[in-house]
Design an enzyme around this catalytic site. Structure first.
Site, short mmCIF file in Angstrom:
data_model
loop_
_atom_site.label_atom_id
_atom_site.label_comp_id
_atom_site.label_asym_id
_atom_site.label_seq_id
_atom_site.Cartn_x
_atom_site.Cartn_y
_atom_site.Cartn_z
N GLY A 48 0.78 -1.24 0.00
CA GLY A 48 0.00 0.00 0.00
C GLY A 48 0.80 1.28 0.00
O GLY A 48 0.34 2.32 -0.47
N ASP A 107 -5.07 2.33 10.78
CA ASP A 107 -6.45 2.01 11.11
C ASP A 107 -6.49 1.63 12.60
O ASP A 107 -6.43 2.51 13.45
CB ASP A 107 -6.91 0.87 10.18
CG ASP A 107 -8.39 0.59 10.22
OD1 ASP A 107 -9.17 1.54 10.24
OD2 ASP A 107 -8.77 -0.60 10.24
N LYS A 135 -6.93 7.13 10.47
CA LYS A 135 -8.33 7.02 10.91
C LYS A 135 -8.30 6.95 12.43
O LYS A 135 -8.41 5.86 13.00
CB LYS A 135 -8.94 5.70 10.40
CG LYS A 135 -9.42 5.68 8.96
CD LYS A 135 -10.06 4.31 8.69
CE LYS A 135 -10.38 4.10 7.23
NZ LYS A 135 -10.74 2.69 6.93
N PHE A 158 -14.24 3.08 4.04
CA PHE A 158 -13.20 2.32 3.38
C PHE A 158 -12.71 3.09 2.15
O PHE A 158 -13.48 3.43 1.26
CB PHE A 158 -13.67 0.91 3.00
CG PHE A 158 -12.51 -0.01 2.78
CD1 PHE A 158 -11.85 -0.57 3.86
CD2 PHE A 158 -12.04 -0.28 1.50
CE1 PHE A 158 -10.74 -1.39 3.68
CE2 PHE A 158 -10.94 -1.10 1.30
CZ PHE A 158 -10.29 -1.66 2.39
N VAL A 159 -11.40 3.37 2.13
CA VAL A 159 -10.85 4.22 1.07
C VAL A 159 -9.91 3.43 0.16
O VAL A 159 -9.27 2.47 0.57
CB VAL A 159 -10.13 5.45 1.65
CG1 VAL A 159 -11.12 6.35 2.39
CG2 VAL A 159 -8.99 5.06 2.58
N ASP A 165 -5.81 -0.54 -1.51
CA ASP A 165 -6.60 -1.49 -2.30
C ASP A 165 -7.87 -1.92 -1.59
O ASP A 165 -7.99 -1.80 -0.37
CB ASP A 165 -5.78 -2.76 -2.56
CG ASP A 165 -5.63 -3.61 -1.29
OD1 ASP A 165 -5.09 -3.09 -0.29
OD2 ASP A 165 -6.09 -4.77 -1.30
N ARG A 171 -5.38 0.13 -6.65
CA ARG A 171 -4.18 0.81 -6.12
C ARG A 171 -3.70 1.92 -7.04
O ARG A 171 -3.10 2.90 -6.61
CB ARG A 171 -3.03 -0.20 -5.95
CG ARG A 171 -3.27 -1.26 -4.91
CD ARG A 171 -1.95 -1.97 -4.59
NE ARG A 171 -2.14 -3.25 -3.92
CZ ARG A 171 -2.25 -3.40 -2.59
NH1 ARG A 171 -2.22 -2.35 -1.81
NH2 ARG A 171 -2.41 -4.59 -2.07
P1 IMP Z 1 -4.22 -1.70 10.99
O1 IMP Z 1 -3.27 -2.75 11.49
O2 IMP Z 1 -5.63 -1.95 11.45
O3 IMP Z 1 -3.78 -0.29 11.33
O4 IMP Z 1 -4.32 -1.90 9.45
C1 IMP Z 1 -3.65 -1.14 8.54
C2 IMP Z 1 -3.75 -1.79 7.19
O5 IMP Z 1 -5.10 -2.15 6.88
C3 IMP Z 1 -3.34 -0.80 6.13
O6 IMP Z 1 -1.98 -0.91 5.83
C4 IMP Z 1 -4.20 -1.20 4.96
O7 IMP Z 1 -3.56 -2.22 4.22
C5 IMP Z 1 -5.45 -1.78 5.58
N1 IMP Z 1 -6.54 -0.79 5.62
C6 IMP Z 1 -7.12 -0.23 6.70
N2 IMP Z 1 -8.09 0.63 6.35
C7 IMP Z 1 -8.11 0.63 5.00
C8 IMP Z 1 -8.91 1.35 4.02
O8 IMP Z 1 -9.80 2.18 4.32
N3 IMP Z 1 -8.62 1.08 2.72
C9 IMP Z 1 -7.66 0.19 2.32
N4 IMP Z 1 -6.91 -0.49 3.20
C10 IMP Z 1 -7.14 -0.27 4.52
MG MG Z 2 -4.07 -3.47 2.28
#
Ligand code: IMP
Ligand code: MG
Length: 190
Positions: A48, A107, A135, A158-159, A165, A171
């Site tokens: 990403g 996230d 977020k 969700f973006v 992706d 992407r």
């Molecule tokens: P975390 O461990 O929950 O912070 O997850 C982060 C990962 O989840 C990011 O690197 C993304 O790959 C994926 N992710 C979280 N939210 C989104 C979104 O809104 N769009 C796309 N990928 C997301």
């Molecule tokens: Mg991802």
């Protein structure tokens, strides 16, 4: 001139190409000031972060090294579980380096917390986090990690685009947009 053709699966654009350029200029300038006398090592989290990382680093006016970490987190296409597996490791030791982790979006924060702790245990001189999107509403209660550099905050939607992706698609969109509910498989919807 900005791209005005919106992909049919995009509900609305959140961050335009021009805003992305401005974010890269602003963060690149700040990182250039902050890392002047340091040994900067940029680590992008695959996949990403690649669009952001290539544009951001061209705005950093310092000697630096780059590498990538491939991580897979168990979970659905729209949610991470926090259990992280390294599927592509760094090519060399980062001991003594000032590591800047580059991520597309924070996230729950679980993926980066894991990676950050892992690199700390390998003897990095310092570790900081630069995320294009944040977020904050979604942060897990047990996560204490705070990003030093943030492109912009986004609402809890969700973006996709500019590296991000859904199910490995979208992407290459040049902007960040909110995906239409109709483009998400029923089992992945909230
Ligand atoms: P975390 O461990 O929950 O912070 O997850 C982060 C990962 O989840 C990011 O690197 C993304 O790959 C994926 N992710 C979280 N939210 C989104 C979104 O809104 N769009 C796309 N990928 C997301
Ligand atoms: Mg991802």
């Amino acid at each position: 001139m900005a791209n005005i053709n919106i992909h049919e699966d995009v509900e609305r654009i959140l961050v335009t190409e021009e805003e992305l350029r401005e974010i890269n200029r602003r963060l690149g300038k700040k990182i250039t000031e902050d890392y002047k006398d340091k040994k900067l090592f940029i680590v992008g989290i695959l996949k990403g972060s690649i669009y952001f990382m290539t544009d951001l680093t061209r705005n950093i006016d310092l000697p630096l090294e780059i590498d990538f970490l491939g991580v897979s987190s168990y979970g659905s296409s729209t949610r991470t579980s926090g259990q992280v597996k390294i599927i592509k490791d760094l090519d060399k030791s980062i001991a003594g380096y000032d590591v800047l982790l580059i991520e597309d979006i924070l996230d729950t924060g679980r993926t980066l917390s894991y990676v950050s702790n892992m690199l700390q245990s390998r003897g990095a001189n310092s570790i900081a986090v630069c995320t294009l999107l944040d977020k904050p509403e979604r942060r897990a209660p047990d996560v204490t990690l705070v990003p030093e550099y943030v492109g912009c905050d986004v609402p809890n939607a969700f973006v996709i685009g500019y590296g991000l992706d859904y199910d490995q698609k979208y992407r290459n969109l040049p902007y960040i947009g909110v995906i239409k509910e109709s483009a998400i498989k029923p089992e992945d919807r909230d």
